[in-house]
Write an enzyme that holds these catalytic residues in place. Structure first.
Site, PDB file in Angstrom:
ATOM      1  N   CYS A 199     -72.575  42.044  18.483  1.00  0.00           N
ATOM      2  CA  CYS A 199     -72.367  40.606  18.662  1.00  0.00           C
ATOM      3  C   CYS A 199     -72.972  40.118  19.981  1.00  0.00           C
ATOM      4  O   CYS A 199     -74.184  39.992  20.076  1.00  0.00           O
ATOM      5  CB  CYS A 199     -70.889  40.257  18.520  1.00  0.00           C
ATOM      6  SG  CYS A 199     -70.685  38.523  18.089  1.00  0.00           S
ATOM      7  N   HIS A 201     -69.699  42.449  13.465  1.00  0.00           N
ATOM      8  CA  HIS A 201     -68.836  43.488  14.056  1.00  0.00           C
ATOM      9  C   HIS A 201     -68.626  44.629  13.056  1.00  0.00           C
ATOM     10  O   HIS A 201     -67.609  44.647  12.346  1.00  0.00           O
ATOM     11  CB  HIS A 201     -67.482  42.877  14.440  1.00  0.00           C
ATOM     12  CG  HIS A 201     -67.569  41.927  15.574  1.00  0.00           C
ATOM     13  ND1 HIS A 201     -67.505  42.326  16.896  1.00  0.00           N
ATOM     14  CD2 HIS A 201     -67.754  40.582  15.601  1.00  0.00           C
ATOM     15  CE1 HIS A 201     -67.626  41.271  17.680  1.00  0.00           C
ATOM     16  NE2 HIS A 201     -67.786  40.203  16.911  1.00  0.00           N
ATOM     17  N   GLU A 238     -67.657  47.463  13.578  1.00  0.00           N
ATOM     18  CA  GLU A 238     -66.481  48.269  13.947  1.00  0.00           C
ATOM     19  C   GLU A 238     -65.258  47.903  13.114  1.00  0.00           C
ATOM     20  O   GLU A 238     -64.387  48.737  12.901  1.00  0.00           O
ATOM     21  CB  GLU A 238     -66.175  48.133  15.448  1.00  0.00           C
ATOM     22  CG  GLU A 238     -65.723  46.765  15.948  1.00  0.00           C
ATOM     23  CD  GLU A 238     -66.855  45.845  16.359  1.00  0.00           C
ATOM     24  OE1 GLU A 238     -67.992  46.047  15.884  1.00  0.00           O
ATOM     25  OE2 GLU A 238     -66.623  44.898  17.142  1.00  0.00           O
TER      26      GLU A 238
HETATM   27  N1  GLN Z   1     -69.978  34.703  22.922  1.00  0.00           N
HETATM   28  C1  GLN Z   1     -70.854  34.972  21.834  1.00  0.00           C
HETATM   29  C2  GLN Z   1     -70.765  33.903  20.762  1.00  0.00           C
HETATM   30  O1  GLN Z   1     -69.840  33.147  20.728  1.00  0.00           O
HETATM   31  C3  GLN Z   1     -70.584  36.348  21.252  1.00  0.00           C
HETATM   32  C4  GLN Z   1     -69.247  36.460  20.575  1.00  0.00           C
HETATM   33  C5  GLN Z   1     -68.813  37.890  20.345  1.00  0.00           C
HETATM   34  O2  GLN Z   1     -69.331  38.829  20.946  1.00  0.00           O
HETATM   35  N2  GLN Z   1     -67.856  38.093  19.471  1.00  0.00           N
HETATM   36  O3  GLN Z   1     -71.619  33.823  19.918  1.00  0.00           O
END
Ligand code: GLN
Length: 541
Positions: A386, A515, A517
């Site tokens: 992410c 994600h 994970e």
């Molecule tokens: N801050 C980033 C976004 O909002 C990444 C979010 C995250 O890593 N879950 O896109």
């Protein structure tokens, strides 16, 4: 009709209620029952999405986009099932529903009161889940610790349900027995108080699970039994174990599954924990170490280091490592250290692989970018998750595509090269200060590039993964990045958003907007984590 198992915690938080209920769920499932878990978070927050991970731990996301407590992750990993919004409730959610109903005149002009209307709403949600899933057992975890004000209404719900269906409710207290160093003896008194507190709420526990660093001995078992009014064979010793995945096997040594069935007046049943036992055996015979560094920022609280914020990442590393018979050694690396002192980056050479996980806000971002650059230039296996992908794109844009001013508009509102930018539909949300539950959340499809590493690893061309973000790779910069050697390895087919990037001229440089994970399970490690760990284990030092 289902039966209900309530679990609450005594003495202190963090003693493994989630792992306990997950293990009980696994055992009952292995005996052929259908189980449905519910986590109750006693917070006013409507979901976990607005809570700081340092305070509350990881925000776990399900396919339907629920931002829930990290225990939902435990349930999914132990049960091997996918959960959704029905498996989670908070005080906020309950009150919100009751107030909405009151506004719609659904209470027929009655006074709407905390008791009984709030516990009734809790019970109706439990029954709704039971109906939808046709579960034999609903497993309900009451968050917090008994004796605190916040979860009283949930204990009240348990009491009321027991009153209604006396034979269908079993109450388990997971309690902690300290062994203070200066005394050197396991103490039962805090557990006695916890049971008194429960009694004051009208609940007598049927089973006590005694968490401690050591097994419970006969003397203390007798003492708890007499003082807490629970039969000795219903007091289960739960000492610390090397891996939480040992818990179901350990519980079955005490015949916990059949004990529970007996409380409901049901016949004993054999379990089939064979695959689970094999996993535990493997975990206890790991051959070689693999050293993984996580460059993040959500792990310091005062003088202590916590791993709760990244729990699914840690578990996914473990699943992959166990599958490869490797002992994972996970080390926290604070991103801000590299900002103050770039010479510290050399430390990264000591690792077999580096992960940059998700995150929000600008703190630590430049340090993470430095770490990613170091991994790319020094052939260190790298997995970005992410925010980790967004920063890998910024790093590549700055140092390979020579866009010196490349950044994300999350950190630099008016930057000249916004390679990561706010998604169109998110602009309205932020303008209206609508933060709760408004990110791009939950499962979205991802089409894989035919010649990508991801395609090879997933062994499928279309996959589904879970998201939680507002920013995206800006498509205006896509062709430039591709020209410079970045592969857009996965795309969302409907919205044409980049979901996976790879740098093919590297042993393992892969980053994802989602994600992975959240979908890794101990018996089914995630293919991306597995390949990352496998390549890492081959790194030469
Ligand atoms: N801050 C980033 C976004 O909002 C990444 C979010 C995250 O890593 N879950 O896109």
């Amino acid at each position: 009709m289902a039966r209900y198992i309530f679990i609450a915690g005594g003495v202190m938080s963090g003693i493994g209620k989630g792992a306990t209920i997950s293990s009980i769920g696994r055992i009952l499932k292995s005996k052929g029952f259908k189980v449905a878990p519910i986590k109750i978070d006693p917070y006013i927050n409507v979901d976990a999405g607005t809570m700081n991970p340092i305070e509350h731990g990881e925000v776990f996301v399900t396919d339907d986009g629920t931002e829930g407590d990290q225990d939902l992750g435990n349930y999914e990993r132990f049960l091997g099932e996918e959960l959704n919004s029905d498996n989670y409730m908070t005080t906020g959610r309950i009150y919100q529903a009751v107030i909405e109903r009151e506004r719609n005149l659904e209470y027929d002009g009655k006074c709407v009161e905390v008791v009984p209307h709030i516990p009734r709403e809790v019970i109706s949600r439990i029954k709704r889940l039971e109906k939808k899933t046709k579960a034999d057992f609903c497993l309900i975890e009451i968050g917090g610790t008994v004796g605190e004000y916040q979860n009283i209404l949930f204990l009240e719900a348990a009491r009321m349900l027991r009153l209604e269906r006396p034979r269908d409710v079993v109450f388990i207290l997971v309690s902690y027995l300290p062994i203070p160093k200066m005394i050197g003896e396991m103490k039962t008194k805090p557990t006695q108080y916890a049971v008194r507190s429960l009694n004051a709420s009208g609940i007598q526990p049927d089973i006590i699970i005694a968490r401690a660093s050591a097994p419970l001995d006969k003397i203390r078992k007798e003492k708890i039994s007499v003082f807490c009014n629970v039969a000795e064979d219903s007091i289960i010793s739960a000492p610390d174990v090397k891996s939480i995945y040992e818990i179901p096997v350990n519980f079955e040594k005490d015949n916990l599954g059949n004990q529970i069935l007996k409380k409901f007046g049901l016949q004993s049943k054999q379990n089939d924990l064979e695959d689970w036992r094999r996993l535990v055996k493997k975990i206890n015979h790991l051959k070689k170490e693999v050293k993984i560094g996580i460059v993040g920022k959500y792990f310091k609280t005062g003088n202590f280091t916590l791993m709760d914020s990244y729990i699914s990442v840690i578990e996914a590393i473990k699943h992959a490592s166990y599958d490869l018979s490797l002992e994972p050694k996970i080390v926290w690396l604070s991103a801000q250290d590299y900002e103050k002192n770039p010479s510290k980056l050399k430390v990264l050479n000591d690792f077999d692989g580096i992960i940059v996980p998700g995150g929000f806000g600008s703190r630590g971002v430049e340090g993470k970018i430095k770490a990613i650059k170091y991994c790319r230039e020094h052939q260190i296996p790298f997995l970005g998750l992410c925010l980790g992908m967004q920063l890998a794109v910024i790093e590549f844009a700055r140092h390979v595509a020579h866009l010196k001013k490349a950044n994300s508009t999350e950190f630099s509102n008016k930057c000249q090269a916004p390679v990561i930018d706010l998604m169109e539909e998110q602009k309205k949300n932020l303008k209206a200060n609508k933060y709760g539950g408004t990110m791009r959340l939950g499962a979205y499809p991802c089409q894989l590039h035919p010649s990508s590493l991801a395609r090879k690893l997933y062994k499928e061309s279309l996959v589904s993964e879970r998201h939680r973000h507002r920013y995206e790779l800006n498509n205006k910069f896509r062709s430039l990045l591709e020209e410079k050697g970045m592969l857009m390895a996965g795309l969302n087919p409907e919205q044409d958003l980049v979901e996976i990037i790879e740098v093919p001229a590297h042993p393992f440089f892969l980053a994802v907007q989602f994600h992975p994970e959240f979908k890794s399970k101990p018996l089914e490690p995630h293919p991306l984590f597995r390949a990352f760990i496998k390549t890492s284990a081959k790194k030469k030092h």
